[in-house]
Design a protein around this motif. Structure first.
Motif, short mmCIF file in Angstrom:
data_model
loop_
_atom_site.label_atom_id
_atom_site.label_comp_id
_atom_site.label_asym_id
_atom_site.label_seq_id
_atom_site.Cartn_x
_atom_site.Cartn_y
_atom_site.Cartn_z
N HIS A 130 -0.37 5.53 3.45
CA HIS A 130 -0.57 6.12 4.78
C HIS A 130 -1.98 6.72 4.79
O HIS A 130 -2.70 6.63 3.80
CB HIS A 130 0.46 7.22 5.04
CG HIS A 130 1.88 6.74 4.96
ND1 HIS A 130 2.56 6.23 6.04
CD2 HIS A 130 2.75 6.70 3.92
CE1 HIS A 130 3.78 5.89 5.67
NE2 HIS A 130 3.92 6.16 4.38
N CYS A 156 -1.36 8.78 11.78
CA CYS A 156 -1.47 8.05 10.52
C CYS A 156 -2.46 6.92 10.80
O CYS A 156 -2.34 6.23 11.80
CB CYS A 156 -0.13 7.47 10.09
SG CYS A 156 -0.28 6.39 8.66
N GLU A 204 -3.31 4.38 8.64
CA GLU A 204 -3.16 3.21 7.78
C GLU A 204 -1.93 2.45 8.26
O GLU A 204 -0.86 3.05 8.41
CB GLU A 204 -2.97 3.67 6.32
CG GLU A 204 -2.86 2.55 5.32
CD GLU A 204 -4.16 1.76 5.15
OE1 GLU A 204 -5.20 2.39 4.94
OE2 GLU A 204 -4.11 0.53 5.25
N CYS A 248 1.16 1.16 8.14
CA CYS A 248 2.08 1.44 7.04
C CYS A 248 3.47 0.87 7.26
O CYS A 248 4.38 1.14 6.48
CB CYS A 248 2.16 2.94 6.81
SG CYS A 248 2.68 3.84 8.28
N HIS A 261 4.62 2.74 12.10
CA HIS A 261 3.28 3.32 11.84
C HIS A 261 2.76 4.13 13.04
O HIS A 261 2.15 5.18 12.88
CB HIS A 261 2.31 2.20 11.50
CG HIS A 261 0.88 2.52 11.70
ND1 HIS A 261 0.23 3.46 10.95
CD2 HIS A 261 -0.02 2.06 12.60
CE1 HIS A 261 -1.03 3.54 11.36
NE2 HIS A 261 -1.21 2.72 12.35
N MET A 303 4.13 8.20 13.76
CA MET A 303 4.06 9.34 12.83
C MET A 303 2.81 10.17 13.12
O MET A 303 1.87 10.21 12.33
CB MET A 303 4.14 8.90 11.36
CG MET A 303 3.29 7.73 10.93
SD MET A 303 3.60 7.25 9.21
CE MET A 303 3.06 8.66 8.28
#
Ligand code: CU
Length: 293
Positions: free
Chosen positions: A208, A245, A247, A249, A253, A256
């Motif tokens: 992340h 976040c 990245e 993920c 994703h 978050m």
């Protein structure tokens, strides 16, 4: 039916994109961010984020100057030395040692000149000495865990319930009615202003990245590794700051978000004390319950 679903998915995406753009512009109040400012990176609320912004602007104007010179020379040459005007190619420039030395040396000088301020900022960015508070951040699918290492306080931070309910396809909830849709969390990270805060960033499952543009912090959270970052929010800038976040993920994703609640040192100390007492009591209660059985 499919078309209706696509339309509602597109509407959701448009709302989310607009909200994310506003939030990532770094201003806690989206109504203050507008026009051209949305295209640039935010100046942020820390000394470091402003240094990063200044560096970005310096390099940007160097690039603009180079573009003006290079494209200016190209356009001028194309217009004034075109075939229809009877221009004949000048072959004396081919393998001309003097010209080759000049067009190698000039970019080298420019690159070295740009590397000096860039390296200086980078060294300062990596300097995690003399910090006053350490917080361990663990990314997981899909949320964040914050741990105040020296105070024994820790909690999870996830997408707030209202956004979570509204994001479901066919939920019947209009995302426009949800305040800070997809940008709010249940438990924000609480930090003091005017304090050098060290972050230890890691992850529990996949990679992340903890990103809060207003602080100039974007650090990868990698399982098995601990990355360091730091920020020091201006004393006169308490408030809510948002991030994401950064990245890719997995499936959720985009769900978050990060919310940081920056408070005055006194307010923060009171909050931390209360939280520590609460968690100690909860732990004691949990331990006592099986014994009572
Ligand atoms: Cu993530």
């Amino acid at each position: 039916m499919i078309r209706a679903n696509c339309a509602s998915a597109a509407a959701l995406l448009a709302t989310a994109t607009l909200a994310a753009t506003r939030a990532l512009a770094g201003d806690p109040d989206p109504t203050k961010v507008s026009g051209w400012r949305l295209l640039n990176m935010p100046q942020g609320v820390t000394d470091m984020s402003r240094k990063i912004y200044d560096l970005h602007m310096l390099i940007f104007w160097v690039c603009v100057a180079i573009a003006v010179v290079v494209f200016g020379a190209m356009i001028w040459s194309i217009v004034n030395y075109r075939k229809s005007k009877g221009a004949v190619a000048d072959t004396t420039m081919v393998h001309n040692t003097r010209v080759e030395i000049i067009w190698t040396a000039v970019p080298v000088v420019i690159l070295v000149a740009m590397a000096v301020p860039a390296a200086r900022t980078l060294v300062e960015l990596e300097d995690t000495t003399k910090t006053e508070l350490t917080i361990k951040i663990t990314g997981f699918q899909w949320g964040w865990n914050y741990e105040y290492l020296d105070q024994g306080v820790s909690f999870f931070s996830r997408l707030d319930r209202r956004s979570d309910a509204a994001r479901e396809l066919g939920s019947g909830i209009d995302p426009n009615t949800v305040e800070h849709y997809l940008l709010n969390v249940d438990n924000p990270l609480v930090v003091p202003v005017g304090t050098k805060v060290r972050l230890l960033v890691t992850a529990a499952d996949v990679i992340h990245s903890w990103w809060v543009p207003a602080f100039g912090v974007k650090k990868d959270a990698i399982p098995g590794f601990v990355n360091e970052a730091w920020f020091n929010i201006d004393t006169d800038k308490p408030g809510l700051y948002r991030g994401q976040c950064a990245e890719l993920c997995g499936r959720d994703h985009g769900f978050m978000p990060i919310v940081v609640d920056a408070r005055s040192k006194d307010d923060f100390a009171t909050w931390l004390k209360e939280k520590a007492t609460q968690q100690k009591q909860a732990a004691a209660g949990g331990a006592a319950a099986p014994a009572a059985d």
